[in-house]
Design a protein around this motif. Structure first.
Motif, PDB file in Angstrom:
ATOM      1  N   VAL A 167      -3.949 -35.922  -2.659  1.00  0.00           N
ATOM      2  CA  VAL A 167      -4.627 -35.531  -3.604  1.00  0.00           C
ATOM      3  C   VAL A 167      -5.737 -36.546  -4.052  1.00  0.00           C
ATOM      4  O   VAL A 167      -5.269 -37.660  -4.117  1.00  0.00           O
ATOM      5  CB  VAL A 167      -3.703 -35.102  -4.651  1.00  0.00           C
ATOM      6  CG1 VAL A 167      -4.403 -34.776  -5.892  1.00  0.00           C
ATOM      7  CG2 VAL A 167      -2.675 -34.118  -4.047  1.00  0.00           C
ATOM      8  N   LEU A 168      -7.038 -36.209  -4.037  1.00  0.00           N
ATOM      9  CA  LEU A 168      -7.944 -37.217  -4.694  1.00  0.00           C
ATOM     10  C   LEU A 168      -8.381 -36.756  -5.777  1.00  0.00           C
ATOM     11  O   LEU A 168      -8.424 -35.493  -6.312  1.00  0.00           O
ATOM     12  CB  LEU A 168      -9.148 -36.739  -3.723  1.00  0.00           C
ATOM     13  CG  LEU A 168     -10.391 -37.944  -3.883  1.00  0.00           C
ATOM     14  CD1 LEU A 168      -9.873 -39.155  -3.655  1.00  0.00           C
ATOM     15  CD2 LEU A 168     -11.659 -37.344  -3.317  1.00  0.00           C
ATOM     16  N   MET A 169      -8.417 -37.632  -6.780  1.00  0.00           N
ATOM     17  CA  MET A 169      -8.514 -37.302  -8.354  1.00  0.00           C
ATOM     18  C   MET A 169      -9.370 -38.555  -8.938  1.00  0.00           C
ATOM     19  O   MET A 169      -9.569 -39.700  -8.326  1.00  0.00           O
ATOM     20  CB  MET A 169      -7.614 -37.275  -9.144  1.00  0.00           C
ATOM     21  CG  MET A 169      -6.552 -38.740  -8.793  1.00  0.00           C
ATOM     22  SD  MET A 169      -4.684 -38.462  -9.548  1.00  0.00           S
ATOM     23  CE  MET A 169      -4.066 -37.795  -7.693  1.00  0.00           C
ATOM     24  N   PRO A 170     -10.056 -38.404  -9.987  1.00  0.00           N
ATOM     25  CA  PRO A 170     -10.699 -39.646 -10.654  1.00  0.00           C
ATOM     26  C   PRO A 170      -9.722 -40.741 -11.016  1.00  0.00           C
ATOM     27  O   PRO A 170      -8.476 -40.296 -11.290  1.00  0.00           O
ATOM     28  CB  PRO A 170     -11.207 -38.838 -12.040  1.00  0.00           C
ATOM     29  CG  PRO A 170     -11.400 -37.330 -11.434  1.00  0.00           C
ATOM     30  CD  PRO A 170     -10.393 -37.181 -10.585  1.00  0.00           C
ATOM     31  N   ALA A 171     -10.101 -42.079 -10.876  1.00  0.00           N
ATOM     32  CA  ALA A 171      -9.188 -42.974 -11.191  1.00  0.00           C
ATOM     33  C   ALA A 171      -8.373 -42.937 -12.494  1.00  0.00           C
ATOM     34  O   ALA A 171      -7.453 -43.373 -12.886  1.00  0.00           O
ATOM     35  CB  ALA A 171     -10.012 -44.255 -11.037  1.00  0.00           C
ATOM     36  N   GLN A 190      -9.019 -28.266 -12.203  1.00  0.00           N
ATOM     37  CA  GLN A 190     -10.293 -27.546 -11.627  1.00  0.00           C
ATOM     38  C   GLN A 190     -10.218 -27.890  -9.891  1.00  0.00           C
ATOM     39  O   GLN A 190     -10.281 -29.170  -9.936  1.00  0.00           O
ATOM     40  CB  GLN A 190     -11.563 -27.887 -12.295  1.00  0.00           C
ATOM     41  CG  GLN A 190     -12.885 -27.391 -11.344  1.00  0.00           C
ATOM     42  CD  GLN A 190     -14.009 -26.791 -12.592  1.00  0.00           C
ATOM     43  OE1 GLN A 190     -13.693 -25.667 -12.730  1.00  0.00           O
ATOM     44  NE2 GLN A 190     -14.833 -27.761 -12.546  1.00  0.00           N
ATOM     45  N   LEU A 191      -9.914 -27.080  -9.225  1.00  0.00           N
ATOM     46  CA  LEU A 191      -9.883 -27.698  -7.839  1.00  0.00           C
ATOM     47  C   LEU A 191     -11.021 -27.453  -7.178  1.00  0.00           C
ATOM     48  O   LEU A 191     -11.573 -26.296  -6.983  1.00  0.00           O
ATOM     49  CB  LEU A 191      -8.568 -26.827  -7.111  1.00  0.00           C
ATOM     50  CG  LEU A 191      -8.204 -27.168  -5.690  1.00  0.00           C
ATOM     51  CD1 LEU A 191      -7.954 -28.523  -5.301  1.00  0.00           C
ATOM     52  CD2 LEU A 191      -7.270 -26.207  -5.068  1.00  0.00           C
ATOM     53  N   GLU A 227     -17.430 -34.959   2.123  1.00  0.00           N
ATOM     54  CA  GLU A 227     -18.007 -35.882   1.341  1.00  0.00           C
ATOM     55  C   GLU A 227     -18.780 -35.701  -0.027  1.00  0.00           C
ATOM     56  O   GLU A 227     -18.743 -36.383  -0.923  1.00  0.00           O
ATOM     57  CB  GLU A 227     -19.238 -36.483   2.276  1.00  0.00           C
ATOM     58  CG  GLU A 227     -18.497 -37.119   3.532  1.00  0.00           C
ATOM     59  CD  GLU A 227     -17.579 -38.386   3.115  1.00  0.00           C
ATOM     60  OE1 GLU A 227     -18.257 -39.405   2.416  1.00  0.00           O
ATOM     61  OE2 GLU A 227     -16.399 -38.203   3.327  1.00  0.00           O
ATOM     62  N   THR A 228     -19.430 -34.339   0.044  1.00  0.00           N
ATOM     63  CA  THR A 228     -19.861 -33.743  -1.250  1.00  0.00           C
ATOM     64  C   THR A 228     -18.828 -33.495  -2.117  1.00  0.00           C
ATOM     65  O   THR A 228     -19.160 -33.847  -3.315  1.00  0.00           O
ATOM     66  CB  THR A 228     -20.659 -32.459  -0.910  1.00  0.00           C
ATOM     67  OG1 THR A 228     -21.640 -32.800   0.147  1.00  0.00           O
ATOM     68  CG2 THR A 228     -21.288 -31.827  -2.222  1.00  0.00           C
ATOM     69  N   VAL A 233     -15.600 -35.365  -7.242  1.00  0.00           N
ATOM     70  CA  VAL A 233     -14.596 -35.974  -7.734  1.00  0.00           C
ATOM     71  C   VAL A 233     -14.902 -37.185  -8.581  1.00  0.00           C
ATOM     72  O   VAL A 233     -14.359 -37.449  -9.607  1.00  0.00           O
ATOM     73  CB  VAL A 233     -13.273 -35.774  -6.749  1.00  0.00           C
ATOM     74  CG1 VAL A 233     -12.390 -36.544  -7.354  1.00  0.00           C
ATOM     75  CG2 VAL A 233     -12.873 -34.561  -6.210  1.00  0.00           C
ATOM     76  N   ALA A 234     -15.626 -38.001  -7.679  1.00  0.00           N
ATOM     77  CA  ALA A 234     -15.808 -39.283  -8.468  1.00  0.00           C
ATOM     78  C   ALA A 234     -16.379 -39.161  -9.630  1.00  0.00           C
ATOM     79  O   ALA A 234     -16.521 -39.857 -10.754  1.00  0.00           O
ATOM     80  CB  ALA A 234     -16.540 -40.019  -7.445  1.00  0.00           C
TER      81      ALA A 234
END
Length: 312
Positions: A167-171, A190-191, A227-228, A233-234
């Motif tokens: 799972v990738l998320m904002p820090a 929001q996925l 990558e987009t 997410v960032a």
């Protein structure tokens, strides 16, 4: 009727346009048109319906096109058999990879292949699974790297490694305080997903079926590539799921991101090689497999070599 004539027939059936077909075959449009007409006269049947702006294959023509494609693939085997007898690791290897594997595997794979087979350069194509399968069957590709499940008549499939999802998320996301993430939590935020037609999108929706329910897809955004999506997410717009090869190490390179594993049982995908049953350069396939396993990809579990012959 020559092999060149058959190439023209297949190209026109694929492009449905005389100009594009001629360009694909590196000939002038009149040359291709005359050759197609000659074949139709020789066979005594119409292969194509000519319109003002496009070309359509007739029902009988499609059967002939399919047979022509098989003839071309078999004819190409002659050179490949000869090359395999002389040096299976000499000459270019045409390799395909799906979009969610290529950018993360290929930069590590190329040096490994170069070390194992310095006389075997790679011609690389990235595409969707369905397109790679068609290219394999047409003989435009020698081997493809893709995710299972995958079954196609006349192709061999060999699993190479199993890859977990992250799972990738904002820090600053609340989930960043957790050690793991429950798959059901994905429906609460929001996925971000890849567009329709990408197999990884389908695999992510299998992880969280609620995200695919009524209203679930209304809370998703789409990206054209992993990558987009990572960049989105960032920026803080939502969360996503990435394969380990695309996710592991991201927080060290980008302080705006955090990754977490899933709770057990951890969702994974199996990455495999696929090639034609009749492909003669088995030594080249062995090199690709060894090179992939030597890439030391983050998070993956290598699998025992096992081939699955899919009957024609």
């Amino acid at each position: 009727m020559t092999l060149t004539d058959l190439k023209y027939i297949v190209a026109l059936a694929r492009e449905c346009h005389f100009g594009r077909a001629a360009e694909r075959c590196h000939v002038s449009q009149p040359t291709l048109s005359v050759a197609i007409k000659k074949v139709e006269e020789e066979l005594g049947v119409m292969l194509f319906e000519r319109g003002t702006s496009d070309v359509k294959v007739t029902q009988l023509g499609q059967r002939i096109v399919d047979q022509a494609q098989r003839v071309l693939v078999e004819a190409s085997q002659i050179k490949e058999i000869a090359q395999a007898g002389k040096d299976p690791l000499g000459g270019a290897l045409r390799v395909g990879a799906i979009y969610t594997i290529g950018p993360y595997l290929l930069p590590r794979l190329i040096p490994q292949v170069k070390a194992l087979a310095p006389r075997m350069p790679l011609i690389i194509e990235e595409n969707f699974t369905a397109s790679l399968a068609e290219s394999l069957k047409r003989g435009d590709l020698d081997v493809a790297i893709l995710a299972l499940p995958f079954e196609q008549p006349g192709l061999v499939v060999q699993p190479i490694y199993r890859e977990p999802f992250r799972v990738l998320m904002p820090a600053t996301h609340p989930w960043a305080t957790q050690d793991t993430v429950d798959a059901n939590q994905l429906a609460e935020d929001q996925l971000l997903l890849l567009g329709a037609g990408n197999c990884f999108r389908d695999q992510v929706l299998e992880v969280c079926p609620e995200c695919n329910g009524v209203g679930g897809l209304q809370r998703t955004l789409q990206g054209s590539s992993l990558e987009t999506i990572r960049l989105m997410v960032a920026s803080g717009i939502g969360v996503t799921v990435l394969p380990a090869t695309a996710a592991d190490g991201l927080p060290e390179r980008n302080a705006l991101l955090a990754t977490r594993p899933f709770e057990a049982p951890e969702p994974t995908r199996t990455v495999a090689l696929a090639w034609r049953v009749t492909y003669p350069r088995s030594g080249a396939i062995d090199v690709i497999r060894k090179a992939i396993l030597a890439c030391d990809l983050p998070g993956v579990l290598p699998l025992e070599a096992a081939c699955q012959d899919v009957p024609a």
